[in-house]
Motif scaffolding. Structure first.
Motif, mmCIF file in Angstrom:
data_model
loop_
_atom_site.group_PDB
_atom_site.id
_atom_site.type_symbol
_atom_site.label_atom_id
_atom_site.label_comp_id
_atom_site.label_asym_id
_atom_site.label_seq_id
_atom_site.Cartn_x
_atom_site.Cartn_y
_atom_site.Cartn_z
ATOM 1 N N ARG A 59 35.998 9.252 -55.003
ATOM 2 C CA ARG A 59 34.710 8.640 -54.717
ATOM 3 C C ARG A 59 34.801 7.775 -53.459
ATOM 4 N NH1 ARG A 59 33.587 5.299 -59.970
ATOM 5 N NH2 ARG A 59 35.804 4.844 -59.612
ATOM 6 N N ALA A 60 33.660 7.607 -52.795
ATOM 7 C CA ALA A 60 33.621 6.756 -51.597
ATOM 8 C C ALA A 60 32.202 6.258 -51.372
ATOM 9 C CB ALA A 60 34.101 7.524 -50.367
ATOM 10 N N ILE A 61 32.104 5.043 -50.828
ATOM 11 C CA ILE A 61 30.842 4.502 -50.348
ATOM 12 C C ILE A 61 31.069 3.952 -48.959
ATOM 13 C CG2 ILE A 61 30.064 3.894 -52.674
ATOM 14 C CD1 ILE A 61 30.628 0.903 -51.816
ATOM 15 N N ASP A 62 29.990 3.732 -48.214
ATOM 16 C CA ASP A 62 30.125 3.076 -46.919
ATOM 17 C C ASP A 62 29.295 1.801 -46.911
ATOM 18 O OD1 ASP A 62 27.621 4.605 -46.654
ATOM 19 O OD2 ASP A 62 27.683 3.964 -44.562
ATOM 20 N N VAL A 63 29.787 0.841 -46.151
ATOM 21 C CA VAL A 63 29.111 -0.443 -45.969
ATOM 22 C C VAL A 63 29.077 -0.730 -44.475
ATOM 23 C CG1 VAL A 63 29.042 -2.893 -46.534
ATOM 24 C CG2 VAL A 63 30.025 -1.264 -48.175
ATOM 25 N N GLY A 64 27.879 -0.781 -43.913
ATOM 26 C CA GLY A 64 27.733 -1.063 -42.486
ATOM 27 C C GLY A 64 27.451 -2.532 -42.255
ATOM 28 N N ALA A 65 28.265 -3.168 -41.424
ATOM 29 C CA ALA A 65 28.084 -4.593 -41.115
ATOM 30 C C ALA A 65 28.916 -4.933 -39.882
ATOM 31 C CB ALA A 65 28.493 -5.467 -42.291
ATOM 32 N N ASP A 66 28.549 -6.019 -39.234
ATOM 33 C CA ASP A 66 29.211 -6.465 -38.009
ATOM 34 C C ASP A 66 30.504 -7.190 -38.344
ATOM 35 O OD1 ASP A 66 29.947 -7.402 -35.543
ATOM 36 O OD2 ASP A 66 28.214 -8.717 -35.273
ATOM 37 N N SER A 67 31.637 -6.647 -37.906
ATOM 38 C CA SER A 67 32.935 -7.261 -38.205
ATOM 39 C C SER A 67 33.088 -8.643 -37.581
ATOM 40 C CB SER A 67 34.070 -6.356 -37.717
ATOM 41 O OG SER A 67 34.079 -5.132 -38.420
ATOM 42 N N ALA A 68 32.295 -8.941 -36.561
ATOM 43 C CA ALA A 68 32.381 -10.241 -35.916
ATOM 44 C C ALA A 68 31.699 -11.343 -36.718
ATOM 45 C CB ALA A 68 31.772 -10.177 -34.519
ATOM 46 N N SER A 69 30.884 -10.963 -37.695
ATOM 47 C CA SER A 69 30.179 -11.958 -38.505
ATOM 48 C C SER A 69 31.113 -12.540 -39.552
ATOM 49 C CB SER A 69 28.975 -11.319 -39.191
ATOM 50 O OG SER A 69 28.430 -12.201 -40.157
ATOM 51 N N LEU A 70 31.063 -13.838 -39.717
ATOM 52 C CA LEU A 70 31.931 -14.499 -40.689
ATOM 53 C C LEU A 70 31.495 -14.227 -42.121
ATOM 54 C CD1 LEU A 70 32.578 -17.953 -38.965
ATOM 55 C CD2 LEU A 70 33.623 -15.720 -38.533
ATOM 56 N N ASP A 71 30.322 -13.656 -42.316
ATOM 57 C CA ASP A 71 29.812 -13.352 -43.657
ATOM 58 C C ASP A 71 30.060 -11.909 -44.082
ATOM 59 O OD1 ASP A 71 28.735 -15.958 -43.886
ATOM 60 O OD2 ASP A 71 26.953 -15.340 -42.758
ATOM 61 N N THR A 72 30.528 -11.082 -43.165
ATOM 62 C CA THR A 72 30.669 -9.654 -43.454
ATOM 63 C C THR A 72 31.679 -9.378 -44.560
ATOM 64 O OG1 THR A 72 29.903 -8.859 -41.303
ATOM 65 C CG2 THR A 72 31.482 -7.470 -42.459
ATOM 66 N N GLY A 73 32.772 -10.109 -44.586
ATOM 67 C CA GLY A 73 33.791 -9.896 -45.600
ATOM 68 C C GLY A 73 33.236 -10.022 -47.005
ATOM 69 N N GLU A 74 32.449 -11.062 -47.246
ATOM 70 C CA GLU A 74 31.866 -11.257 -48.567
ATOM 71 C C GLU A 74 30.911 -10.117 -48.926
ATOM 72 O OE1 GLU A 74 30.112 -15.085 -49.020
ATOM 73 O OE2 GLU A 74 32.027 -16.141 -48.958
ATOM 74 N N LEU A 75 30.165 -9.642 -47.932
ATOM 75 C CA LEU A 75 29.256 -8.518 -48.167
ATOM 76 C C LEU A 75 30.031 -7.276 -48.567
ATOM 77 C CD1 LEU A 75 26.533 -6.999 -47.981
ATOM 78 C CD2 LEU A 75 26.997 -6.697 -45.528
ATOM 79 N N ILE A 76 31.093 -6.970 -47.840
ATOM 80 C CA ILE A 76 31.880 -5.765 -48.124
ATOM 81 C C ILE A 76 32.478 -5.831 -49.524
ATOM 82 C CG2 ILE A 76 33.944 -4.469 -47.484
ATOM 83 C CD1 ILE A 76 33.410 -5.389 -44.564
ATOM 84 N N ILE A 77 33.058 -6.966 -49.868
ATOM 85 C CA ILE A 77 33.693 -7.094 -51.181
ATOM 86 C C ILE A 77 32.646 -7.024 -52.284
ATOM 87 C CG2 ILE A 77 35.092 -8.570 -52.661
ATOM 88 C CD1 ILE A 77 36.541 -7.234 -50.227
ATOM 89 N N HIS A 78 31.492 -7.627 -52.065
ATOM 90 C CA HIS A 78 30.415 -7.565 -53.050
ATOM 91 C C HIS A 78 30.013 -6.114 -53.317
ATOM 92 C CE1 HIS A 78 26.671 -8.520 -55.159
ATOM 93 N NE2 HIS A 78 26.064 -7.667 -54.357
ATOM 94 N N GLU A 79 29.826 -5.346 -52.247
ATOM 95 C CA GLU A 79 29.414 -3.950 -52.404
ATOM 96 C C GLU A 79 30.515 -3.115 -53.055
ATOM 97 O OE1 GLU A 79 26.383 -2.645 -51.831
ATOM 98 O OE2 GLU A 79 25.752 -4.710 -51.445
ATOM 99 N N ALA A 80 31.767 -3.422 -52.726
ATOM 100 C CA ALA A 80 32.887 -2.692 -53.318
ATOM 101 C C ALA A 80 32.952 -2.903 -54.826
ATOM 102 C CB ALA A 80 34.202 -3.137 -52.672
ATOM 103 N N VAL A 81 32.816 -4.151 -55.239
ATOM 104 C CA VAL A 81 32.887 -4.468 -56.667
ATOM 105 C C VAL A 81 31.672 -3.908 -57.402
ATOM 106 C CG1 VAL A 81 32.931 -6.354 -58.346
ATOM 107 C CG2 VAL A 81 34.335 -6.490 -56.280
ATOM 108 N N LYS A 82 30.514 -3.939 -56.739
ATOM 109 C CA LYS A 82 29.309 -3.377 -57.351
ATOM 110 C C LYS A 82 29.485 -1.881 -57.613
ATOM 111 C CE LYS A 82 25.450 -2.951 -54.965
ATOM 112 N NZ LYS A 82 24.157 -3.299 -54.275
ATOM 113 N N ALA A 83 30.147 -1.205 -56.703
ATOM 114 C CA ALA A 83 30.312 0.247 -56.837
ATOM 115 C C ALA A 83 31.464 0.631 -57.759
ATOM 116 C CB ALA A 83 30.523 0.867 -55.464
#
Length: 256
Positions: A59-83
């Motif tokens: 299985r795989a999902i994608d999460v698009g976000a700006d790596s330069a943003s200090l908030d992106t990490g939390e978004l990625i982890i949130h989406e990963a755990v949700k999936a």
């Protein structure tokens, strides 16, 4: 199946080293979160990668976000755990290297590079570590640094400090997170032919020179980095933390 049923999050995963790592992790039994820059959804490179991973049977999902943003990490982890309900491995691979001379380096280009390569990475690693601590089963964090963490580059004065910073971050995080069973290691690629240096290596003379500088007589390809990432992510590296793995075809040692 070194990563059977593990959930692996990889930043900068739609192209180059990240893409090769995502595919190899899937082949080794992992489900993969493909973090990438650009549109939150509908990224063609990410979608094609998802199809390849699904064809492998994972299985795989994608999460698009700006790596330069200090908030992106939390978004990625949130989406990963949700999936997938958990994360086992976090690979910080996203980075840029816009070659530029030192004396006329603009503040904007400098900050863009530092925010993308290091500042955003710091808080992405923090978000991953907090999730792993919460889960209570340990985990593996891997930063894709660079041979540039160890040597200089006249057109990379904004880039090399970020890669040295990632290496140092993994060393310090290994100390800070060891009590939670979280291993932190860095992979240091040499010259790998990817989009990041495509223009630079278009110079045939430089391409041949850089190839000849390695002990193996060739430049690396993204798949050369995927194997070491899988090793560090796997239980085969269960006693490896705070390490730096140089994967450069012998470029660093080839002084003469």
């Amino acid at each position: 199946m070194l990563l059977k049923d593990k959930v692996v999050v990889i930043t900068g995963a739609s192209r180059g080293i990240g893409r090769a790592a995502a595919l190899e992790c899937a082949k080794q039994g992992a489900d993969v979160v493909i973090a990438h820059s650009g549109r939150p959804t509908g990224n063609d490179a990410a979608q094609s990668l998802i199809i390849e991973i699904q064809a492998i049977g994972r299985r795989a999902i994608d999460v698009g976000a700006d790596s330069a943003s200090l908030d992106t990490g939390e978004l990625i982890i949130h989406e990963a755990v949700k999936a997938f309900d958990k994360i086992d491995v976090f690979v910080n691979n996203a980075g840029i290297c816009p070659f530029h001379s030192f004396l006329d380096m603009s503040k904007d280009l400098y900050m863009q590079t530092v925010n993308t390569n290091l500042n955003g990475a710091y808080f992405a690693v923090q978000a991953a570590a907090n999730q792993m601590k919460k889960q209570g089963n340990g985990g593996s964090i891997i930063a894709v640094s660079s041979i540039s963490a160890l040597v200089g580059g006249g057109m990379q004065t904004h880039y090399t400090p970020t890669k040295a910073g990632l290496l140092s971050l993994m060393q310090s995080c290994a100390v800070a997170l060891g009590e939670y069973g979280i291993r932190c290691n860095a992979v240091l690629p040499g010259t790998i032919a990817t989009d990041i240096n495509k223009e630079d290596l278009a110079d045939k003379e430089k391409f041949n020179y850089m190839s000849s500088r390695t002990c193996l007589g060739r430049l690396g390809v993204p798949e050369d980095i995927a194997g070491p990432i899988v090793f560090l992510a796997s239980d085969m590296a269960s006693y490896v933390t705070g390490a730096s793995l140089l994967v450069d075809g012998g470029l660093f040692v080839n002084l003469q």
